[in-house]
Design a protein around this motif. Structure first.
Motif, PDB file in Angstrom:
ATOM      1  N   LEU A 193      32.073   7.632  -5.163  1.00 30.09           N
ATOM      2  CA  LEU A 193      31.848   8.234  -3.844  1.00 30.09           C
ATOM      3  C   LEU A 193      32.601   9.559  -3.658  1.00 30.09           C
ATOM      4  O   LEU A 193      32.992   9.906  -2.547  1.00 30.09           O
ATOM      5  CB  LEU A 193      32.255   7.238  -2.742  1.00 30.09           C
ATOM      6  N   GLY A 194      32.803  10.261  -4.737  1.00 34.55           N
ATOM      7  CA  GLY A 194      33.390  11.593  -4.621  1.00 34.55           C
ATOM      8  C   GLY A 194      34.842  11.601  -4.226  1.00 34.55           C
ATOM      9  O   GLY A 194      35.292  12.537  -3.545  1.00 34.55           O
ATOM     10  N   GLY A 195      35.583  10.578  -4.603  1.00 35.48           N
ATOM     11  CA  GLY A 195      37.020  10.551  -4.346  1.00 35.48           C
ATOM     12  C   GLY A 195      37.421   9.921  -3.031  1.00 35.48           C
ATOM     13  O   GLY A 195      38.607   9.751  -2.760  1.00 35.48           O
ATOM     14  N   PHE A 196      36.466   9.556  -2.193  1.00 30.54           N
ATOM     15  CA  PHE A 196      36.754   9.011  -0.864  1.00 30.54           C
ATOM     16  C   PHE A 196      36.245   7.574  -0.827  1.00 30.54           C
ATOM     17  O   PHE A 196      35.050   7.325  -0.669  1.00 30.54           O
ATOM     18  CB  PHE A 196      36.065   9.876   0.187  1.00 30.54           C
ATOM     19  N   ALA A 197      37.166   6.597  -1.006  1.00 30.07           N
ATOM     20  CA  ALA A 197      36.756   5.205  -1.194  1.00 30.07           C
ATOM     21  C   ALA A 197      37.032   4.311  -0.006  1.00 30.07           C
ATOM     22  O   ALA A 197      36.415   3.255   0.137  1.00 30.07           O
ATOM     23  CB  ALA A 197      37.468   4.621  -2.420  1.00 30.07           C
ATOM     24  N   VAL A 198      37.968   4.669   0.868  1.00 28.15           N
ATOM     25  CA  VAL A 198      38.388   3.782   1.954  1.00 28.15           C
ATOM     26  C   VAL A 198      38.618   4.607   3.210  1.00 28.15           C
ATOM     27  O   VAL A 198      39.084   5.745   3.141  1.00 28.15           O
ATOM     28  CB  VAL A 198      39.656   2.990   1.546  1.00 28.15           C
ATOM     29  N   ALA A 199      38.255   4.021   4.341  1.00 33.08           N
ATOM     30  CA  ALA A 199      38.399   4.729   5.617  1.00 33.08           C
ATOM     31  C   ALA A 199      38.682   3.723   6.723  1.00 33.08           C
ATOM     32  O   ALA A 199      38.514   2.512   6.552  1.00 33.08           O
ATOM     33  CB  ALA A 199      37.120   5.517   5.942  1.00 33.08           C
TER      34      ALA A 199
END
Length: 246
Positions: A193-199
């Motif tokens: 996911l382009g380096g963005f895994a958790v939010a």
């Protein structure tokens, strides 16, 4: 379903923040304006290298051409001098002396023509040598500029690398207590996911997609145990539920 304590899920957010910071530092390192300037200077230096090589070849050719012209002039001068000596000695018949005088006059004209050629070559050589000097000076100036820009780049890199080392150390400390399976899921999603895994999920809004979660999906998340991972349907990222999730 994968489970992780709420504390570990929140810690995963901290890891994400640190990874994002590292990504930003890498981007800064790779997009410094000095890098573009160095590439520009390298292209200019390469062009000058080619121009200097061509100019040096031309200068070398002209120096050889001048040497030949000087030799031609000297050969005529030497022959004329020998004839002058023979004529001055008065030895020989009148016909021979008249022929010598005629040849001396012819040699004088020939010498004049050759000296004009010599002068023309000298002028062309002087012009090419001047151009070569200008190219060489410009080349040296570009090298000096490149060295200055490179020094600025290296100083910026040192600053960025020092900060990245600090962030990486903090990241290692933060990720160390987390379960291996949770870290593995996180790393897999980061790569996907382009380096963005958790939010975070805040007030019903997924920070993974920036959108409000549909009511049916939000109700399903509310009903999911706190230690079970939930995902943003829109972005595929892990959603971490805090006190302000709903």
């Amino acid at each position: 379903m994968t489970t992780a304590t709420p504390a570990d899920q929140r810690r995963l957010l901290d890891v994400q923040a640190l990874d994002t910071k590292l990504d930003q530092l890498r981007h800064r390192r790779n997009s410094l304006p000095e890098l573009a300037r160095i590439a520009e200077l390298d292209a200019q230096i390469e062009d000058l290298d080619a121009a200097i090589a061509t100019s040096r070849t031309a200068v070398g050719d002209l120096r050889r051409e001048l040497a030949k012209a000087e030799a031609d002039v000297q050969q005529v001068r030497d022959r004329a001098a020998r004839n002058e000596q023979r004529l001055a000695s008065g030895t020989g018949s009148a016909k021979d002396l008249q022929a010598l005088q005629s040849e001396i006059e012819s040699l004088a004209r020939r010498q004049g023509d050759l000296e004009e050629v010599e002068l023309e070559v000298m002028e062309r050589l002087e012009s090419h040598e001047s151009a070569l000097n200008e190219l060489t000076s410009a080349h040296a100036a570009l090298f000096n500029q490149r060295a200055e820009v490179q020094a600025t780049r290296d100083a910026a890199w040192a600053t960025i690398d020092a900060e990245a080392d600090q962030v990486a150390a903090e990241r290692a400390r933060t990720v160390e207590p987390l379960p291996e399976n949770l870290v593995a899921i996180y790393e897999r999603l980061r790569g996907k996911l382009g380096g963005f895994a958790v939010a975070s999920l805040r007030h019903g809004r997924s920070e993974g997609s920036g959108m409000m979660v549909p009511p049916i999906e939000l109700n399903a998340i509310k009903a999911t145990p706190e230690d079970q991972l939930v995902y943003c349907e829109e972005s595929g990222r892990i959603l971490v539920r805090g006190e302000d999730a709903f």
